[in-house]
Design a protein around this motif. Sequence first.
Motif, short mmCIF file in Angstrom:
data_model
loop_
_atom_site.label_atom_id
_atom_site.label_comp_id
_atom_site.label_asym_id
_atom_site.label_seq_id
_atom_site.Cartn_x
_atom_site.Cartn_y
_atom_site.Cartn_z
N GLY A 77 -46.89 49.29 -21.71
CA GLY A 77 -45.87 49.11 -22.75
C GLY A 77 -46.32 48.18 -23.87
O GLY A 77 -47.46 47.72 -23.92
N PRO A 78 -45.41 47.85 -24.79
CA PRO A 78 -45.74 47.02 -25.95
C PRO A 78 -46.27 45.63 -25.56
O PRO A 78 -47.15 45.10 -26.25
CB PRO A 78 -44.40 46.91 -26.70
N VAL A 79 -45.72 45.04 -24.50
CA VAL A 79 -46.18 43.72 -24.10
C VAL A 79 -47.65 43.77 -23.68
O VAL A 79 -48.44 42.89 -24.03
CB VAL A 79 -45.31 43.16 -22.95
N PHE A 80 -48.03 44.79 -22.94
CA PHE A 80 -49.42 44.93 -22.51
C PHE A 80 -50.35 45.03 -23.71
O PHE A 80 -51.35 44.32 -23.81
CB PHE A 80 -49.58 46.16 -21.61
N TRP A 81 -50.00 45.92 -24.65
CA TRP A 81 -50.87 46.11 -25.81
C TRP A 81 -50.86 44.89 -26.73
O TRP A 81 -51.87 44.59 -27.38
CB TRP A 81 -50.46 47.37 -26.57
N GLY A 82 -49.74 44.17 -26.75
CA GLY A 82 -49.72 42.92 -27.49
C GLY A 82 -50.69 41.91 -26.90
O GLY A 82 -51.41 41.21 -27.64
N CYS A 83 -50.75 41.84 -25.57
CA CYS A 83 -51.70 40.93 -24.90
C CYS A 83 -53.14 41.35 -25.18
O CYS A 83 -54.02 40.51 -25.38
CB CYS A 83 -51.43 40.89 -23.41
N VAL A 129 -56.00 35.46 -24.22
CA VAL A 129 -54.71 35.74 -24.87
C VAL A 129 -54.17 34.48 -25.54
O VAL A 129 -53.72 34.51 -26.69
CB VAL A 129 -53.70 36.28 -23.84
N ALA A 130 -54.22 33.35 -24.83
CA ALA A 130 -53.71 32.10 -25.41
C ALA A 130 -54.56 31.65 -26.58
O ALA A 130 -54.03 31.16 -27.59
CB ALA A 130 -53.70 31.01 -24.33
N ALA A 131 -55.88 31.83 -26.48
CA ALA A 131 -56.76 31.46 -27.61
C ALA A 131 -56.47 32.34 -28.81
O ALA A 131 -56.49 31.86 -29.96
CB ALA A 131 -58.22 31.58 -27.18
N GLY A 132 -56.20 33.64 -28.57
CA GLY A 132 -55.86 34.52 -29.68
C GLY A 132 -54.55 34.14 -30.34
O GLY A 132 -54.43 34.15 -31.58
N ALA A 133 -53.55 33.78 -29.54
CA ALA A 133 -52.26 33.34 -30.10
C ALA A 133 -52.45 32.07 -30.92
O ALA A 133 -51.87 31.94 -32.01
CB ALA A 133 -51.27 33.10 -28.97
N ASP A 134 -53.25 31.15 -30.40
CA ASP A 134 -53.51 29.91 -31.14
C ASP A 134 -54.22 30.19 -32.45
O ASP A 134 -53.93 29.57 -33.48
CB ASP A 134 -54.35 28.98 -30.27
N ARG A 135 -55.14 31.14 -32.42
CA ARG A 135 -55.88 31.51 -33.63
C ARG A 135 -54.93 32.04 -34.70
O ARG A 135 -55.01 31.65 -35.88
CB ARG A 135 -56.90 32.58 -33.26
N LEU A 136 -54.02 32.91 -34.32
CA LEU A 136 -53.09 33.48 -35.29
C LEU A 136 -52.12 32.43 -35.82
O LEU A 136 -51.80 32.41 -37.02
CB LEU A 136 -52.30 34.63 -34.63
N VAL A 137 -51.64 31.56 -34.92
CA VAL A 137 -50.73 30.49 -35.35
C VAL A 137 -51.42 29.56 -36.34
O VAL A 137 -50.83 29.14 -37.35
CB VAL A 137 -50.21 29.71 -34.13
N THR A 138 -52.68 29.23 -36.06
CA THR A 138 -53.44 28.34 -36.95
C THR A 138 -53.62 28.97 -38.32
O THR A 138 -53.44 28.32 -39.36
CB THR A 138 -54.80 28.00 -36.33
N LEU A 139 -53.96 30.26 -38.34
CA LEU A 139 -54.14 30.94 -39.62
C LEU A 139 -52.83 31.02 -40.39
O LEU A 139 -52.81 30.84 -41.62
CB LEU A 139 -54.70 32.34 -39.37
N ALA A 140 -51.73 31.29 -39.67
CA ALA A 140 -50.43 31.36 -40.34
C ALA A 140 -50.04 29.99 -40.89
O ALA A 140 -49.45 29.90 -41.99
CB ALA A 140 -49.38 31.85 -39.35
N GLY A 141 -50.36 28.93 -40.16
CA GLY A 141 -50.02 27.59 -40.62
C GLY A 141 -50.73 27.21 -41.90
O GLY A 141 -50.19 26.46 -42.73
#
Length: 510
Positions: free
Chosen positions: A265-271, A325-337
């Motif tokens: 599902g979407p959660v899997f592909w999001g991860c 997954v956590a490193a990717g989330a951190d990467r996106l948050v940092t870029l958005a910031g």
Amino acid sequence: MTNVSCCMESEVSRRARSRRWTRAETSAVAVPAALMLVLGLWGLDRGGMWGDESVSYLVARRTVPQIWQLLHTVDAVHGLYYLFMHLVLAVHPGEVVLRLPSVCGAAAAAGLVAALGTRLVRPRVGLWAGLLYAITPMTGHYAQEGRSYALVSAGVAGATLLLVRALREPREHPWWPYASLLAVTCLLHELAVLVLLGHAATLVLARVGRRVWSGWGRAAVAVVVVLLPLAWVSVGQSGQVSWLRTPGWAQAEVLGRSFAAVPEGPVFWGCVLLAAVGLTARRPAVVALPLLVLPPAVLLLASQIQPLYDDRYVLYALAGAPLLVAAGADRLVTLAGRLLPRAPRRPLRRLVPLGGVVAVAFVFVASLPLQRENRSPDHRPENFAAVSAAVARQARPGDAVLFLPSFWRVGAQAYPKGFGRARDVALAESGARSGTLSGLEAPPGELRRRLASVNRVWVVAPGYVLKSRWVPSDPVDRLKLDAVEEHFTHVEGFASGRITLGLYVRRPRL
């Protein structure tokens, strides 16, 4: 005076910042470990040990000399675990106590995954990675199983953390703790040695110097030398895993999905997307990617020649997935910031870790059906407690019981109260006395004589045994099957997972 005051204030401020950082690190590690402990205890008393758990329970309750005698013929690969569980079950034998070490191992693994994320990137990455590890259904499944796999995962995560520390500060951190922990972990299950390939790849990707290679190489050789005697013995016992089949792409896909908090599902592909972004974060990627990919890939490839693959044997590789997954989330948050004006950055920065926790909570809600399923006795391959209870309700004095094949006796012996009402007519010597798992059976002539006086017999077998043309290789098992088919009639049955319990009554003699 002013300069001294400024220096003192600067030192005090630096120490205060250090204390705040330490608290952040501690929280990042403690929260996932505590969550994993809670999730591990949830439904731990589900009852119903299945086959492998029954083996752990029965072998661990033998005396140390009896365990040592058994390991010379079978299950040497689990020898250290059985000896450890012998001490644990000496406190209080029972299903919950049997599984408690796995719960503690999973909690330690979640904390160590968090510590890896914290050390490689920052506390919020560690917090998110540890939480994702804790809520992954595969983690919870083996956290509630009386086998060594959760403990092995903790050992591998701990060794990986020691590797990272040694890479960052090679002069301050010796290699002997790494070698010692990994050696003990490999003795718990020898296929954990494949993590050395992942760690070697990490050294290559990190482009370390000769000094680090030398230290790690000596540690790796020490681990292999310690493991060699066990590997030598276990090769002679390879018939234990003859049930394994050559894996294909389907097994690889199942493993990949099992490593995610939600397998579809979407959660899997999001991860998957976040993990792909995480690959661009060099420091966590060089550690997490080899750990995630190499041990399973090598075992899958080796199993094309000699089948050795089972997903639980590489459970420890799962730790790499939440880190990416956590490193990717951190990467996106940092870029958005960076796209925001400077003024709102600081207050929003404090909310980012909490936002990640909320996101993990949503993922956990999506995984709840699987979490509940894992805590059901019916989710395991067998439930010998239910089978034992069925025999206890309906058995009569003089009833007999047969196990087809004889190995299924192990699960029954874990619940002797119910099966004690029916005589095991095939058993000649118990497993503890004979140094075997399921005991020695009477020769065909003796078994035939015993069965001649039996009018009702309970048969415990896999479902396919009595409904197919399966021909046992063991002559005693062949006699059991022939006797049941020729002289008895099926009256009623009961199924639990892949176990079939059937009551057979002797046909009238003409």
